[in-house]
Design a protein around this motif. Structure first.
Motif, PDB file in Angstrom:
ATOM      1  N   ALA A  83     -20.024   5.237   0.498  1.00 13.67           N
ATOM      2  CA  ALA A  83     -18.564   5.337   0.532  1.00 13.67           C
ATOM      3  C   ALA A  83     -17.969   4.144   1.300  1.00 13.67           C
ATOM      4  CB  ALA A  83     -18.154   6.653   1.207  1.00 13.67           C
ATOM      5  N   PRO A  84     -16.820   3.641   0.876  1.00 15.67           N
ATOM      6  CA  PRO A  84     -15.924   4.115  -0.191  1.00 15.67           C
ATOM      7  C   PRO A  84     -16.385   3.729  -1.606  1.00 15.67           C
ATOM      8  CG  PRO A  84     -15.006   2.163   0.826  1.00 15.67           C
ATOM      9  CD  PRO A  84     -16.233   2.506   1.607  1.00 15.67           C
ATOM     10  N   GLY A  85     -17.542   3.031  -1.698  1.00 17.67           N
ATOM     11  CA  GLY A  85     -18.091   2.706  -2.997  1.00 17.67           C
ATOM     12  C   GLY A  85     -19.046   1.534  -2.914  1.00 17.67           C
ATOM     13  N   PRO A  86     -20.056   1.493  -3.778  1.00 16.81           N
ATOM     14  CA  PRO A  86     -21.029   0.398  -3.757  1.00 16.81           C
ATOM     15  C   PRO A  86     -20.488  -0.867  -4.433  1.00 16.81           C
ATOM     16  CG  PRO A  86     -21.594   1.964  -5.468  1.00 16.81           C
ATOM     17  CD  PRO A  86     -20.413   2.542  -4.759  1.00 16.81           C
ATOM     18  N   HIS A  87     -20.917  -2.008  -3.904  1.00 14.83           N
ATOM     19  CA  HIS A  87     -20.564  -3.274  -4.540  1.00 14.83           C
ATOM     20  C   HIS A  87     -21.435  -3.534  -5.757  1.00 14.83           C
ATOM     21  CE1 HIS A  87     -18.942  -3.801  -0.444  1.00 14.83           C
ATOM     22  NE2 HIS A  87     -18.031  -4.532  -1.042  1.00 14.83           N
ATOM     23  N   ALA A  88     -22.623  -2.934  -5.749  1.00 11.41           N
ATOM     24  CA  ALA A  88     -23.535  -3.155  -6.879  1.00 11.41           C
ATOM     25  C   ALA A  88     -24.521  -2.000  -7.001  1.00 11.41           C
ATOM     26  CB  ALA A  88     -24.289  -4.470  -6.704  1.00 11.41           C
ATOM     27  N   PHE A  89     -24.935  -1.749  -8.239  1.00  8.05           N
ATOM     28  CA  PHE A  89     -26.024  -0.826  -8.536  1.00  8.05           C
ATOM     29  C   PHE A  89     -27.196  -1.651  -9.056  1.00  8.05           C
ATOM     30  CE2 PHE A  89     -22.167   1.656  -9.209  1.00  8.05           C
ATOM     31  CZ  PHE A  89     -22.450   2.874  -8.609  1.00  8.05           C
ATOM     32  N   LEU A  90     -28.378  -1.352  -8.593  1.00  6.45           N
ATOM     33  CA  LEU A  90     -29.585  -1.970  -9.135  1.00  6.45           C
ATOM     34  C   LEU A  90     -30.343  -0.888  -9.900  1.00  6.45           C
ATOM     35  CD1 LEU A  90     -30.883  -4.152  -6.142  1.00  6.45           C
ATOM     36  CD2 LEU A  90     -29.203  -4.727  -7.917  1.00  6.45           C
ATOM     37  N   ILE A  91     -30.410  -1.041 -11.214  1.00  5.40           N
ATOM     38  CA  ILE A  91     -31.171  -0.116 -12.050  1.00  5.40           C
ATOM     39  C   ILE A  91     -32.589  -0.669 -12.139  1.00  5.40           C
ATOM     40  CG2 ILE A  91     -31.373   0.960 -14.315  1.00  5.40           C
ATOM     41  CD1 ILE A  91     -28.349   0.579 -14.645  1.00  5.40           C
ATOM     42  N   VAL A  92     -33.525   0.023 -11.504  1.00  7.07           N
ATOM     43  CA  VAL A  92     -34.887  -0.488 -11.354  1.00  7.07           C
ATOM     44  C   VAL A  92     -35.787   0.063 -12.455  1.00  7.07           C
ATOM     45  CG1 VAL A  92     -36.823  -0.758  -9.757  1.00  7.07           C
ATOM     46  CG2 VAL A  92     -34.490  -0.562  -8.858  1.00  7.07           C
ATOM     47  N   LEU A  93     -36.395  -0.855 -13.205  1.00  7.60           N
ATOM     48  CA  LEU A  93     -37.286  -0.492 -14.310  1.00  7.60           C
ATOM     49  C   LEU A  93     -38.595  -1.253 -14.182  1.00  7.60           C
ATOM     50  CD1 LEU A  93     -34.746  -0.901 -17.276  1.00  7.60           C
ATOM     51  CD2 LEU A  93     -35.299   1.232 -16.095  1.00  7.60           C
ATOM     52  N   LYS A  94     -39.664  -0.664 -14.659  1.00 11.32           N
ATOM     53  CA  LYS A  94     -40.940  -1.378 -14.740  1.00 11.32           C
ATOM     54  C   LYS A  94     -40.969  -2.241 -15.998  1.00 11.32           C
ATOM     55  CE  LYS A  94     -44.186   1.797 -12.449  1.00 11.32           C
ATOM     56  NZ  LYS A  94     -45.415   2.600 -12.675  1.00 11.32           N
ATOM     57  N   VAL A 140     -14.768  11.382  -0.211  1.00 10.67           N
ATOM     58  CA  VAL A 140     -15.770  11.304   0.858  1.00 10.67           C
ATOM     59  C   VAL A 140     -15.313  10.329   1.935  1.00 10.67           C
ATOM     60  CG1 VAL A 140     -18.115  10.575   1.438  1.00 10.67           C
ATOM     61  CG2 VAL A 140     -17.721  11.951  -0.605  1.00 10.67           C
ATOM     62  N   GLU A 141     -14.799   9.164   1.530  1.00  7.96           N
ATOM     63  CA  GLU A 141     -14.329   8.166   2.486  1.00  7.96           C
ATOM     64  C   GLU A 141     -13.184   8.715   3.336  1.00  7.96           C
ATOM     65  OE1 GLU A 141     -13.823   4.679   4.686  1.00  7.96           O
ATOM     66  OE2 GLU A 141     -15.511   5.437   3.487  1.00  7.96           O
ATOM     67  N   SER A 142     -12.305   9.482   2.714  1.00  6.31           N
ATOM     68  CA  SER A 142     -11.190  10.094   3.448  1.00  6.31           C
ATOM     69  C   SER A 142     -11.704  11.032   4.535  1.00  6.31           C
ATOM     70  CB  SER A 142     -10.287  10.857   2.476  1.00  6.31           C
ATOM     71  OG  SER A 142      -9.234  11.505   3.163  1.00  6.31           O
ATOM     72  N   GLU A 143     -12.726  11.827   4.192  1.00  7.69           N
ATOM     73  CA  GLU A 143     -13.329  12.732   5.171  1.00  7.69           C
ATOM     74  C   GLU A 143     -14.009  11.963   6.297  1.00  7.69           C
ATOM     75  OE1 GLU A 143     -13.155  16.118   5.379  1.00  7.69           O
ATOM     76  OE2 GLU A 143     -11.648  15.807   3.813  1.00  7.69           O
ATOM     77  N   ILE A 144     -14.668  10.864   5.947  1.00  5.83           N
ATOM     78  CA  ILE A 144     -15.339  10.046   6.968  1.00  5.83           C
ATOM     79  C   ILE A 144     -14.320   9.463   7.938  1.00  5.83           C
ATOM     80  CG2 ILE A 144     -16.673   7.923   7.359  1.00  5.83           C
ATOM     81  CD1 ILE A 144     -18.108   8.479   4.704  1.00  5.83           C
ATOM     82  N   GLN A 145     -13.207   8.961   7.407  1.00  2.45           N
ATOM     83  CA  GLN A 145     -12.186   8.369   8.267  1.00  2.45           C
ATOM     84  C   GLN A 145     -11.561   9.403   9.193  1.00  2.45           C
ATOM     85  OE1 GLN A 145      -9.327   6.009   6.123  1.00  2.45           O
ATOM     86  NE2 GLN A 145     -10.877   4.713   5.167  1.00  2.45           N
ATOM     87  N   LYS A 146     -11.370  10.626   8.692  1.00  2.00           N
ATOM     88  CA  LYS A 146     -10.840  11.698   9.547  1.00  2.00           C
ATOM     89  C   LYS A 146     -11.826  12.016  10.671  1.00  2.00           C
ATOM     90  CE  LYS A 146      -8.200  14.014   5.888  1.00  2.00           C
ATOM     91  NZ  LYS A 146      -8.138  15.222   5.019  1.00  2.00           N
ATOM     92  N   GLU A 147     -13.115  12.037  10.321  1.00  2.00           N
ATOM     93  CA  GLU A 147     -14.141  12.316  11.323  1.00  2.00           C
ATOM     94  C   GLU A 147     -14.253  11.172  12.320  1.00  2.00           C
ATOM     95  OE1 GLU A 147     -17.193  14.610  13.159  1.00  2.00           O
ATOM     96  OE2 GLU A 147     -15.526  15.061  11.797  1.00  2.00           O
TER      97      GLU A 147
END
Length: 286
Positions: free
Chosen positions: A87-98, A212-219
């Protein structure tokens, strides 16, 4: 608040694809725990951060989506932790394959990624192949991909982004630059930076991640008021841990309530069935 020099990267792939080893290869050291068993690679979501080229890089390594020993309910806490860590979101996804035949299992990994995040996540994704020693001599990964229509289609959806490593054999290859993890990791990090640039410094997000990010910031704010001298990095870490714990407890309670509700309905049906059977019996006796 998002830190501009931080890169959050989520690794996804089926069990045994080499996600944890790839994470260690990217960091250049054994940071992620490996579990070399027949049925499992990583049993729990792991998130580690390290500075690379002046930027903080957080790698979020997730359990294989297709571990036969785990139920959907067993996986749910790890998915919630993944959402909390990125959170608040990934900059990248790595799809790992053999480097092997692209099967229904691999297709299902991509399908689940789109279900948990969205189809738009592919615009932030890069395909990373492991077990590079299986790539035929003198062949580059782009040529290998062209031999499979399914792989070609997937890579196209990911903006043509693909890389290859070999976590075991390409560690100190000085003779062939292409078959060198150092070279491939540099190229991979450059690709991730290009994604960030193309998105004007942004990252992938959706309603779930924003919530989720909103909840994290409140916490964070709650912790900041009670622990004035705590460093921001520690506040953030504690807040994420607390939010994740609450979400897991909430999900568990929802599931239990659903199970209890199902049990009650099942019990009522059994009672009604028994009553009907008695009524039918007495009617026959008459």
């Amino acid at each position: 608040m998002d830190v501009p020099d931080t890169r959050r990267i989520v690794l996804l792939g089926k069990t045994g694809a080499g996600k944890s080893s790839l994470a260690n290869t990217i960091f250049g050291e054994e940071v992620f725990a490996l579990n070399h068993t027949l049925n499992s690679e990583t049993k729990q979501c792991q998130a580690k951060t390290k500075a690379i080229n002046g930027k903080k890089v957080t790698l979020i390594d997730n359990p294989g989506f297709f571990d036969p020993g785990r139920s959907e309910e067993d996986m749910k806490p790890e998915l919630l932790k993944c959402f909390t860590e990125c959170a608040p979101g990934p900059h990248a996804f790595l799809i790992v394959l053999k480097v092997e035949k692209f099967t229904e299992h691999e297709k299902a990994v991509v399908k689940q990624m789109c279900e948990h995040f969205s189809e738009d996540a592919l615009t932030h994704a890069t395909i990373v192949f492991t077990h590079g020693d299986q790539l035929p001599e003198e062949m580059k990964i782009e040529e290998y991909i062209r031999e499979s229509d399914c792989l070609s289609d997937l890579v196209k959806k990911c903006g043509g982004r693909c890389h290859i490593v070999d976590n075991k054999y390409w560690k100190n290859n000085q003779q062939d630059e292409y078959r060198s993890n150092n070279f491939q990791v540099t190229m991979l990090l450059n690709t991730i930076e290009k994604i960030v640039t193309e998105k004007d410094g942004g990252y992938f997000t959706n309603e779930k991640l924003q919530a989720v990010e909103s909840e994290i910031q409140k916490e964070e704010e709650r912790i900041r008021r009670s622990s004035v001298n705590m460093p921001q990095e520690d506040i953030r870490h504690t807040a994420k841990s607390n939010v994740c714990k609450k979400q897991v407890e909430k999900a568990s309670w929802t599931w239990k309530n659903g199970f209890v509700g199902l049990a009650v309905i099942t019990g009522l049906l059994a009672t009604v069935t028994a009553v009907l059977m008695k009524v039918l019996y007495y009617q026959k006796q008459k």
